[in-house]
Write an enzyme that holds these catalytic residues in place. Sequence first.
Site, PDB file in Angstrom:
ATOM      1  N   LYS A  52       3.375   9.168  -4.418  1.00  0.00           N
ATOM      2  CA  LYS A  52       1.931   8.895  -4.494  1.00  0.00           C
ATOM      3  C   LYS A  52       1.164  10.199  -4.701  1.00  0.00           C
ATOM      4  O   LYS A  52       0.222  10.265  -5.504  1.00  0.00           O
ATOM      5  CB  LYS A  52       1.469   8.155  -3.224  1.00  0.00           C
ATOM      6  CG  LYS A  52       1.964   6.716  -3.191  1.00  0.00           C
ATOM      7  CD  LYS A  52       1.775   5.992  -1.860  1.00  0.00           C
ATOM      8  CE  LYS A  52       2.434   4.604  -1.954  1.00  0.00           C
ATOM      9  NZ  LYS A  52       2.390   3.829  -0.729  1.00  0.00           N
ATOM     10  N   GLN A  96       0.628   4.740   5.241  1.00  0.00           N
ATOM     11  CA  GLN A  96       1.939   4.238   4.809  1.00  0.00           C
ATOM     12  C   GLN A  96       2.565   3.381   5.902  1.00  0.00           C
ATOM     13  O   GLN A  96       2.639   3.788   7.065  1.00  0.00           O
ATOM     14  CB  GLN A  96       2.853   5.433   4.454  1.00  0.00           C
ATOM     15  CG  GLN A  96       4.173   5.048   3.826  1.00  0.00           C
ATOM     16  CD  GLN A  96       4.027   4.387   2.448  1.00  0.00           C
ATOM     17  OE1 GLN A  96       3.110   4.694   1.696  1.00  0.00           O
ATOM     18  NE2 GLN A  96       4.924   3.486   2.125  1.00  0.00           N
ATOM     19  N   ASP A 119      -5.288  -0.154  -0.641  1.00  0.00           N
ATOM     20  CA  ASP A 119      -4.122  -1.041  -0.549  1.00  0.00           C
ATOM     21  C   ASP A 119      -4.539  -2.513  -0.630  1.00  0.00           C
ATOM     22  O   ASP A 119      -3.698  -3.385  -0.827  1.00  0.00           O
ATOM     23  CB  ASP A 119      -3.426  -0.853   0.813  1.00  0.00           C
ATOM     24  CG  ASP A 119      -2.264   0.126   0.765  1.00  0.00           C
ATOM     25  OD1 ASP A 119      -1.567   0.161  -0.264  1.00  0.00           O
ATOM     26  OD2 ASP A 119      -2.054   0.832   1.766  1.00  0.00           O
TER      27      ASP A 119
HETATM   28  N1  GUN Z   1       4.865   0.241   2.632  1.00  0.00           N
HETATM   29  C1  GUN Z   1       5.537  -0.421   1.670  1.00  0.00           C
HETATM   30  N2  GUN Z   1       4.705  -0.723   0.645  1.00  0.00           N
HETATM   31  C2  GUN Z   1       3.489  -0.239   0.978  1.00  0.00           C
HETATM   32  C3  GUN Z   1       2.233  -0.232   0.311  1.00  0.00           C
HETATM   33  O1  GUN Z   1       2.038  -0.759  -0.805  1.00  0.00           O
HETATM   34  N3  GUN Z   1       1.225   0.384   0.988  1.00  0.00           N
HETATM   35  C4  GUN Z   1       1.387   0.944   2.210  1.00  0.00           C
HETATM   36  N4  GUN Z   1       0.321   1.507   2.800  1.00  0.00           N
HETATM   37  N5  GUN Z   1       2.541   0.957   2.851  1.00  0.00           N
HETATM   38  C5  GUN Z   1       3.593   0.363   2.232  1.00  0.00           C
END
Ligand code: GUN
Length: 283
Positions: A52, A96, A119
């Site tokens: 990211k 996350q 998200d």
């Molecule tokens: N953990 C697995 N996929 C995601 C996601 O798309 N966003 C976040 N914040 N955590 C995750």
Amino acid sequence: MAIIIDGKKVSAEVKEQVRLETAQLLQKGIRPGLAVIIVGDDPASRVYVNNKKKACETVGFLSREYALPATTTQQELLDLVKELNNDREINGILCQLPLPQGLDEKAVIEAISPLKDVDAFHASNVGKIMIGDYDFLPCTPAGVMEMLHSYNIKVEGKKCVVIGRSNIVGKPMAMLLLHENGTVTITHSRTKNLSEVTKEADILVAAIGRAKFVGADMVKEGAVVIDVGMNRDESGKLCGDVDFEEVKDKCYAITPVPGGVGPMTIAILMKNTLKACKIQNNC
Ligand code: GUN
């Protein structure tokens, strides 16, 4: 031989569009900013967060990482979210998941300002998606839709089956397919005669988190198969929820793992952060 849907290629196209729009904002003195919070030392989460951050660099965003120890308290985490909600350099906040045991994910998600919730996990954004009036779409399901569009795969009137009912993927995935007039079925671990249901699917989305769970016997000839899984097989190699080798010759199109849905999730995160920035700056 099936079409192998190239998530790397489609995600590069999405990111290039975001990069161009960001360059225009930079000329006006506006730089989109994403804050990524990671708690503890889960190795998979570390890889995702690094990717990211890399994507932010590619498109020209400011990115800030907050790497907190697993001993972080709920209050400390909520205080950080509050600080970032009020930080004018930050347009998007991502925590996350999963969080280490003892931390309340739901409370953290609800503490993030809906305007910075890139998200699209906050209840208010989830509700907006339900009624079809939204600013942000959840990254993984929106990434899947973007791939279908890119390969000119129409959803309207098709039988769509989603395996998995998580808040992050399964449920919103079903909603996005419904928005495009698919006839959608959500299946899960308690579904009886699962393969009877999946064998009906024109578009099958696997999001269960079990390595190579979907075999050729579960797939209709000529189906489109989307694999959201990210697992390790017996020998430690990355693999999806679909047995790719077994299924690929039976379907019309299929996403590989890696190189399928994964890169799309990050590209949509960039798109959402750009949108958050534009909304917050009224442009
Ligand atoms: N953990 C697995 N996929 C995601 C996601 O798309 N966003 C976040 N914040 N955590 C995750």
